[in-house]
Scaffold this active site. Sequence first.
Site, short mmCIF file in Angstrom:
data_model
loop_
_atom_site.label_atom_id
_atom_site.label_comp_id
_atom_site.label_asym_id
_atom_site.label_seq_id
_atom_site.Cartn_x
_atom_site.Cartn_y
_atom_site.Cartn_z
N ASP A 39 18.60 2.77 33.68
CA ASP A 39 20.06 2.69 33.83
C ASP A 39 20.60 4.09 34.11
O ASP A 39 20.29 5.04 33.37
CB ASP A 39 20.70 2.13 32.56
CG ASP A 39 20.40 0.65 32.37
OD1 ASP A 39 19.62 0.09 33.17
OD2 ASP A 39 20.93 0.06 31.41
N ASP A 47 25.74 -11.88 34.27
CA ASP A 47 25.92 -11.20 32.99
C ASP A 47 26.89 -12.04 32.18
O ASP A 47 28.03 -12.26 32.61
CB ASP A 47 26.48 -9.80 33.20
CG ASP A 47 25.58 -8.95 34.09
OD1 ASP A 47 24.36 -9.18 34.08
OD2 ASP A 47 26.11 -8.07 34.79
#
Length: 247
Positions: free
Chosen positions: A8, A129
């Site tokens: 990330d 998500d």
Amino acid sequence: MFIYPAIDLLGGKCVRLRQGDYSQETVFSDDPAAVAKQWVARGADRLHLVDLDGAKAGKPINGDVIRRIVSAVDVPCQLGGGIRSEADLETVFGWGVRWAVLGTRALQEPGWVCRMADRYPARIVLGVDARNGFVATEGWLSTSATKATDLAKQVEKSPLAAVVYTDIAKDGMMSGPNFEQLAEMQAAVAIPVIASGGVSEHAHVAKLSAMNLFGCIIGRALYEGTVDLSLVLATTRTDAVQKATSG
């Protein structure tokens, strides 16, 4: 089951968030390309990259770092975060990214995702998500009224590579995946499902593999050492061979 070590990116660094909260950031490395090489050296045959700055800004941001990662390793990379136009897709594919994850734009315009999948067959991944089963967007800053499974159903007939299902409540919390919702997604659509969020021990990976999921993204557990990548890869590959020979 394929294993995707997660990298990330925030401000050019390799970080992890808790539940998608940008204020709960842990920096693991100032050199994401070195981290990528580390995971590949331990056996990773693919990587999952997330442009957290891009997710928040609505356009890819960490291009320099992503290009360095792609150049540093000889395995395909999957990228999500802020990819919301065809120009964005052309940009990230130009960086050498193999698969592009589309999330926010998918909720806004599912038909566009289908068209992009037709244009780039097997290179578009649907990013779902979810918070409490409903789709979250804008870098997880907003929650919609659309069920995660309903969104996936709208695009499942397109030549998508996979769907990444992330339970935000589990992400970065080291508390285990949401197996129930993953099973619900897997039963709802024919698209290969990649689990994301919550994996913190080898038993979690084994359970996901037993569910015959297509893949599993592992982040914080690898960085904090509660999951050993080499061991997980060896185990899942052995399981795959056993399933193939017994079937």
